[in-house]
Design a protein around this motif. Structure first.
Motif, PDB file in Angstrom:
ATOM      1  N   ASP A  24     -26.328 -25.195   1.033  1.00 33.16           N
ATOM      2  CA  ASP A  24     -27.468 -26.094   1.164  1.00 33.16           C
ATOM      3  C   ASP A  24     -27.724 -26.791  -0.163  1.00 33.16           C
ATOM      4  O   ASP A  24     -26.978 -26.617  -1.129  1.00 33.16           O
ATOM      5  N   PHE A  25     -28.772 -27.588  -0.203  1.00 35.72           N
ATOM      6  CA  PHE A  25     -29.043 -28.438  -1.368  1.00 35.72           C
ATOM      7  C   PHE A  25     -29.265 -27.626  -2.647  1.00 35.72           C
ATOM      8  O   PHE A  25     -28.794 -28.012  -3.727  1.00 35.72           O
ATOM      9  N   LEU A 145     -28.043 -39.805  -2.691  1.00 32.56           N
ATOM     10  CA  LEU A 145     -27.577 -40.377  -1.425  1.00 32.56           C
ATOM     11  C   LEU A 145     -27.838 -39.436  -0.255  1.00 32.56           C
ATOM     12  O   LEU A 145     -27.663 -38.222  -0.355  1.00 32.56           O
ATOM     13  N   ARG A 146     -28.240 -40.042   0.868  1.00 32.72           N
ATOM     14  CA  ARG A 146     -28.389 -39.305   2.120  1.00 32.72           C
ATOM     15  C   ARG A 146     -27.538 -40.001   3.181  1.00 32.72           C
ATOM     16  O   ARG A 146     -27.422 -41.226   3.198  1.00 32.72           O
ATOM     17  N   ARG A 147     -26.981 -39.223   4.094  1.00 33.39           N
ATOM     18  CA  ARG A 147     -26.091 -39.805   5.106  1.00 33.39           C
ATOM     19  C   ARG A 147     -26.808 -40.769   6.030  1.00 33.39           C
ATOM     20  O   ARG A 147     -26.208 -41.732   6.519  1.00 33.39           O
ATOM     21  N   ASP A 148     -28.085 -40.531   6.312  1.00 35.59           N
ATOM     22  CA  ASP A 148     -28.761 -41.387   7.284  1.00 35.59           C
ATOM     23  C   ASP A 148     -29.386 -42.633   6.648  1.00 35.59           C
ATOM     24  O   ASP A 148     -30.054 -43.408   7.321  1.00 35.59           O
ATOM     25  N   TYR A 158     -21.130 -33.236  -0.224  1.00 31.19           N
ATOM     26  CA  TYR A 158     -21.822 -32.653  -1.372  1.00 31.19           C
ATOM     27  C   TYR A 158     -21.083 -32.993  -2.666  1.00 31.19           C
ATOM     28  O   TYR A 158     -21.679 -33.387  -3.657  1.00 31.19           O
ATOM     29  N   VAL A 159     -19.771 -32.818  -2.653  1.00 33.82           N
ATOM     30  CA  VAL A 159     -18.936 -33.064  -3.828  1.00 33.82           C
ATOM     31  C   VAL A 159     -17.945 -34.170  -3.481  1.00 33.82           C
ATOM     32  O   VAL A 159     -17.210 -34.068  -2.492  1.00 33.82           O
ATOM     33  N   LEU A 173     -28.558 -34.004  -1.308  1.00 32.09           N
ATOM     34  CA  LEU A 173     -29.477 -34.300  -0.206  1.00 32.09           C
ATOM     35  C   LEU A 173     -28.819 -34.964   0.996  1.00 32.09           C
ATOM     36  O   LEU A 173     -29.501 -35.577   1.820  1.00 32.09           O
ATOM     37  N   ILE A 174     -27.518 -34.840   1.147  1.00 32.48           N
ATOM     38  CA  ILE A 174     -26.827 -35.593   2.202  1.00 32.48           C
ATOM     39  C   ILE A 174     -27.357 -35.301   3.599  1.00 32.48           C
ATOM     40  O   ILE A 174     -27.321 -36.166   4.474  1.00 32.48           O
ATOM     41  N   HIS A 175     -27.860 -34.098   3.846  1.00 32.67           N
ATOM     42  CA  HIS A 175     -28.316 -33.743   5.190  1.00 32.67           C
ATOM     43  C   HIS A 175     -29.812 -33.950   5.386  1.00 32.67           C
ATOM     44  O   HIS A 175     -30.327 -33.700   6.475  1.00 32.67           O
ATOM     45  N   TRP A 176     -30.508 -34.418   4.370  1.00 33.61           N
ATOM     46  CA  TRP A 176     -31.948 -34.633   4.489  1.00 33.61           C
ATOM     47  C   TRP A 176     -32.228 -35.923   5.261  1.00 33.61           C
ATOM     48  O   TRP A 176     -31.500 -36.909   5.158  1.00 33.61           O
TER      49      TRP A 176
END
Length: 237
Positions: A24-25, A145-148, A158-159, A173-176
């Protein structure tokens, strides 16, 4: 899990393993500062995601380096927020990074209002080159960056291997979601840019940022009058 990736010796297997193992983050942030130490920086725009990451990073490394690309063209609200953050996190090393050209020198070289005629060149001069210089002193950098956020960011890990700056880019924070970001800000009573309360979800330079409709894409207010969606710091994977 102590694998240290550096761009020059990139290993796809190590990257895949890290992205699988990092849970996770906070796991990502702790790993990043444990492995890279003082050879990592956080490039922060001081938007909503930026405030969240500053708070999270400060819990792991209270003396972390945070850089802000000061183009001399930001909103006064952004500069006011930075002053607030400096007071709230006095140990953080917040660096205001300026371009090599003043606005007057840029006008002499390229003409007035470059952001209107050639926004890519303006971003390259005032954002990309200054960050490139800062990153030359480290092995990795952190981004919010966030995916959405947009279609071009949907594959962010993440990396990441950052071919623009030849460095490792870490994105906790990609999944936030946008709601996650604001829930964290509200629960922790964090300061934020006052423009967010006036339909400015994504805030960049004043010359290239406009209000958006509530139902619009959160980045639709950036370069709304140009065929441009990114400043160049983050190239699609």
């Amino acid at each position: 899990m102590n694998e240290k990736l550096v761009y020059e010796n990139w290993d796809d297997q190590v990257q895949q393993g890290l992205n699988k193992d990092l849970k996770d983050f906070m796991d990502v942030i702790k790993w990043a500062y444990r492995v890279y130490g003082d050879k990592i920086l956080y490039s922060c725009s001081f938007g909503a995601e930026g405030i969240v990451l500053i708070d999270l990073i400060s819990k792991v490394d209270p003396k972390a380096t945070v850089v802000f690309l000061d183009t001399d063209l930001h909103f006064k609200e952004t500069y006011s927020l930075i002053d607030e953050i400096k007071k709230k996190y006095p140990e953080l090393k917040i660096k205001m990074i300026r371009p090599s050209l003043t606005l007057e020198q840029q006008a002499d070289k390229y003409g007035h209002n470059l952001w209107e005629r050639d926004p890519n060149l303006c971003c390259h001069t005032r954002k990309i080159k200054p960050l490139e210089n800062e990153l030359s002193h480290v092995d990795a950098w952190i981004s919010g960056l966030r995916r959405d956020q947009s279609f071009s960011r949907r594959n962010t890990e993440y990396v990441n291997k950052d071919n623009t700056f030849k460095r490792v880019k870490i994105c906790p924070l990609i999944h936030w979601t946008w709601d996650d970001v604001w829930s964290y800000i509200e629960l922790n009573n964090l300061p934020y840019n006052a423009l967010h309360d006036n339909n400015y979800p994504s805030i960049g330079c004043e010359k290239c940022t406009t209000q958006v409709l509530k139902a619009a894409d959160t980045r639709s207010g950036r370069w709304a009058t140009a065929e441009k969606t990114e400043c160049g710091l983050h190239q699609p994977k």
